[in-house]
Design an enzyme around this catalytic site. Structure first.
Site, mmCIF file in Angstrom:
data_model
loop_
_atom_site.group_PDB
_atom_site.id
_atom_site.type_symbol
_atom_site.label_atom_id
_atom_site.label_comp_id
_atom_site.label_asym_id
_atom_site.label_seq_id
_atom_site.Cartn_x
_atom_site.Cartn_y
_atom_site.Cartn_z
ATOM 1 N N TRP A 83 -0.445 25.705 54.882
ATOM 2 C CA TRP A 83 -0.445 24.666 55.925
ATOM 3 C C TRP A 83 0.953 24.422 56.472
ATOM 4 O O TRP A 83 1.192 23.455 57.195
ATOM 5 C CB TRP A 83 -0.985 23.343 55.355
ATOM 6 C CG TRP A 83 -2.390 23.434 54.853
ATOM 7 C CD1 TRP A 83 -3.434 24.043 55.484
ATOM 8 C CD2 TRP A 83 -2.912 22.912 53.622
ATOM 9 N NE1 TRP A 83 -4.566 23.938 54.719
ATOM 10 C CE2 TRP A 83 -4.281 23.250 53.576
ATOM 11 C CE3 TRP A 83 -2.350 22.193 52.563
ATOM 12 C CZ2 TRP A 83 -5.096 22.890 52.497
ATOM 13 C CZ3 TRP A 83 -3.157 21.833 51.513
ATOM 14 C CH2 TRP A 83 -4.516 22.185 51.481
ATOM 15 N N LYS B 193 -10.400 0.896 56.516
ATOM 16 C CA LYS B 193 -9.812 -0.404 56.191
ATOM 17 C C LYS B 193 -8.306 -0.273 56.282
ATOM 18 O O LYS B 193 -7.733 0.745 55.912
ATOM 19 C CB LYS B 193 -10.217 -0.781 54.769
ATOM 20 C CG LYS B 193 -9.419 -1.883 54.124
ATOM 21 C CD LYS B 193 -9.944 -2.128 52.738
ATOM 22 C CE LYS B 193 -8.940 -2.872 51.895
ATOM 23 N NZ LYS B 193 -9.383 -3.020 50.524
ATOM 24 N N GLU C 135 -6.342 18.333 39.512
ATOM 25 C CA GLU C 135 -7.391 19.331 39.725
ATOM 26 C C GLU C 135 -6.853 20.739 39.911
ATOM 27 O O GLU C 135 -7.546 21.702 39.641
ATOM 28 C CB GLU C 135 -8.242 18.935 40.939
ATOM 29 C CG GLU C 135 -9.140 17.762 40.633
ATOM 30 C CD GLU C 135 -9.971 17.314 41.805
ATOM 31 O OE1 GLU C 135 -9.579 17.607 42.955
ATOM 32 O OE2 GLU C 135 -11.001 16.671 41.584
ATOM 33 N N LYS D 92 -7.149 -15.645 18.348
ATOM 34 C CA LYS D 92 -6.787 -17.060 18.458
ATOM 35 C C LYS D 92 -5.296 -17.243 18.238
ATOM 36 O O LYS D 92 -4.654 -16.476 17.533
ATOM 37 C CB LYS D 92 -7.571 -17.901 17.446
ATOM 38 C CG LYS D 92 -7.190 -17.650 15.996
ATOM 39 C CD LYS D 92 -7.670 -18.779 15.084
ATOM 40 C CE LYS D 92 -7.176 -18.582 13.670
ATOM 41 N NZ LYS D 92 -7.611 -19.565 12.710
ATOM 42 N N GLU E 297 0.813 -1.199 0.000
ATOM 43 C CA GLU E 297 0.000 0.000 0.000
ATOM 44 C C GLU E 297 0.852 1.257 0.000
ATOM 45 O O GLU E 297 0.832 2.062 -0.918
ATOM 46 C CB GLU E 297 -0.899 -0.036 1.241
ATOM 47 C CG GLU E 297 -2.121 0.820 1.108
ATOM 48 C CD GLU E 297 -3.083 0.572 2.248
ATOM 49 O OE1 GLU E 297 -2.978 -0.484 2.902
ATOM 50 O OE2 GLU E 297 -3.926 1.432 2.497
#
Lengths: 91, 507
Positions: B324, B450, B311, B216, B68
């Protein structure tokens, strides 16, 4: 006008010989004394086939007059080959 | 996930990152593989990468048969990937057989022919460079050049089996119709190849998503299903092998500090090294602050930390952190911190993942933070988001990096978000930040929901945010249902109620 033709065949097979015979006959009868005919065996010279971008055998290439034209397949139908070569037009 | 079993057929490394993992080793050696895909799916890149890697990395020279694209264009197109095909041709490691149609030329087909010349040319090229890998790209373009498609099919099959007899491994690419009904359009695919790989390039939620599927492989096994892949300048084609990442990473029991002393107590001695921590909370609960605390802790222990911000911009992050008491700018200058701020909308999720992995590989941090993970959810389908999260977490696990992800919940009070349900099983620790309304006043509560493999505190504690960062106080008492978002109060007396209102350390 001289027709320069190259016939690409593959190996020494019955098909190859048939193609050679057909093209020789057409050249003799329709391009008497105004053709150059070259035979190339793609199995012996694949690099040449690569440069000429040949895929199928047998393939007859009209190198001159231009534009370059490839005629592939069985050449048993001489009229079809003569038509494809455009001999009448260039006469 | 099971580890790759022993395969019965030997395979060649493809040179395509990630593909060998899903194919359990690569492309079957001495076999033929069909790559099918729509126009622009990446077939040629796949095939060329296979050849280029063979010739440059694995000592396997290559022949590319192009039906091609013109060779000159091809060579130019892949230069961007850093592949110098011209030099490989000069070094006799690579050969191109040009089958592209010449528009200057006339062609007449009188029928009954063979493609023996083509076979001879390919064979000559294979012998010239002693090729072990051959690609036919893409065979669909051969059909319009001849009158009899049946002849082309037969001859293709003959060429491929001849190439296999020569001891080469063959890849054949074929164009697929847009409808995705059949594998190819020319009826060759059923018998042409032992193996079939499908490349897709679909529009999903207004973003292009590329996937690869091994349909496959004859006589051998592979991973099933579609895997995302990317094409970019640095690595060419990269498959993201999600489920093939094993869960066999080591789990060190050494602890690292979260940056907040009280939180370390709540988690039973600090966070586990190379664990995944999810901090989930509504907007304004202090998730970015937790990230800043991580940075502070990393700086203190002289560890490198890489922060992916989705963000906020760099400036804003630095300013907030300074408020802080965490010096982001200084940390960046000293080389301990690196901030990567990118909008999720910028590129596809797979590309984000690839970029994150690269940055991690370059910077080699001990910790990373992603603020926020849920921002990436905006731009993707649930499936690809899940794949993204799995891909990222398994990578940081292998690299033994501690990762802190933040997740913004959509509701102010209580409840969970999609992100939580998606990734909670992958994370080792989950910390919830919640608003708690007490007598008409918004307060903030933190709890460790958790913590894999250790004791942790079950109470919900109150915390404050001030100029020193996060300050965790005593547990809320006399309140139920904070997590459900509908707290109820069980104060028996006015005194008890007042006591609950006043944090421990202020009594």
């Amino acid at each position: 006008m001289i027709f320069r033709l190259s016939l690409y065949i593959s190996g020494e097979s019955a098909r190859s010989y048939a193609a050679i015979r057909h093209i020789q006959a057409i050249a003799r009868s329709h391009l008497t004394d105004r053709h150059e005919l070259e035979f190339i065996d793609v199995l012996k010279d694949p690099e040449r086939a690569e440069r000429a971008k040949i895929m199928a055998t047998p393939t007859l290439v009209r190198e001159f007059p231009g534009p370059r034209k490839k005629i592939m397949g069985e050449f048993g139908d001489h009229n079809a080959v003569i038509q494809a070569l455009e001999i009448e037009i260039y006469n | 996930m099971p580890s790759p079993p022993d395969y019965d057929l030997s395979k060649l490394p493809s040179g395509i990152a990630g593909f060998d993992a899903i194919a359990y080793g690569g492309v079957p050696e001495g076999g033929s593989t069909l790559i099918a895909g729509t126009s622009g799916a990446g077939k040629t890149v796949f095939a060329l990468q296979f050849l280029h890697a063979g010739a440059t990395k694995f000592g396997q020279n290559a022949v590319f048969v192009t039906c091609e694209e013109r060779p000159a264009r091809l060579v130019r197109n892949v230069r961007g990937f850093g592949w110098d095909l011209e030099r490989l041709v000069e070094e006799k490691k690579f050969a191109i057989v040009d089958l592209s149609a010449d528009p200057q030329e006339e062609q007449v087909d009188l029928g009954t022919l063979h493609l023996t010349a083509l076979l001879a040319r390919i064979e000559a090229a294979v012998r010239r460079v002693d090729a072990k890998r051959v690609v036919l790209d893409s065979v669909g373009s051969l059909f319009p050049q001849f009158a009899d498609p049946g002849m082309v099919r037969r001859e293709l099959l003959r060429i491929i089996s001849y190439l296999l007899d020569l001891g080469t491994t063959v890849i054949v690419t074929i164009e697929r119709g847009e409808n995705e009904q059949s594998i190819g359009r020319f009826g060759v695919e059923e018998y042409i190849a032992d193996n079939v790989v499908i490349l897709r390039n679909r529009l999903e939620r207004e973003t292009r998503r590329r996937t690869i599927e091994i349909l496959k492989t004859r006589g051998t096994i592979h991973q099933r299903g579609e895997y995302p892949f990317t094409i970019d300048r640095e690595d060419g084609l990269t498959v993201v092998p999600l489920s093939s990442t094993t869960l066999e990473q080591s789990a060190p029991d050494s602890r690292i500090t979260s940056g907040i002393e009280m939180l370390d107590q709540m988690t039973g001695g600090g966070l586990y090294e190379s664990s995944i921590i999810l901090v989930s909370g509504a907007t304004g609960t202090g998730k970015t602050l937790m990230v800043a605390e991580q940075v502070r802790a990393a700086i203190r222990s002289n560890q490198k930390i890489l922060l992916f911000a989705a963000e906020e911009g760099r400036e804003q992050l630095c300013r907030n952190a300074a408020a802080w008491g965490v010096d982001f700018v200084g940390a960046e200058e000293s080389g301990l911190l690196r901030i990567e701020s990118h909008s999720p909308e910028e590129i596809g999720l797979e590309d984000h993942l690839l970029r994150m992995k690269r940055r991690i590989a370059e910077f080699e941090p001990s910790r990373i933070a992603v603020d926020s993970l849920s921002a990436f959810e905006r731009v993707s389908t649930p499936k690809s988001f899940r794949e993204f999260v799995i891909g990222l977490t398994s990578y940081v696990k292998v690299k033994r990096i501690t990762a802190l992800f933040t997740n913004t919940t959509s509701l102010l009070m209580g409840t969970e978000s999609v992100t939580e349900t998606h990734i909670s099983t992958i994370t080792d620790s989950i910390i919830l930040l919640r608003y708690v309304e007490i007598n008409g006043e918004m307060r903030r509560g933190i709890m460790v929901l958790k913590m894999r493999g250790t004791w942790h505190e079950k109470a919900i504690r109150e915390y404050l945010i001030d100029g020193t960062g996060m300050r965790i106080l005593g547990p809320f008492t006399g309140i139920h249902g904070i997590l459900s978002g509908v707290p109820t109060y069980t104060f028996s007396s006015e005194a008890q109620r007042l006591e609950a209102l006043i944090p421990d350390d202020e009594v």
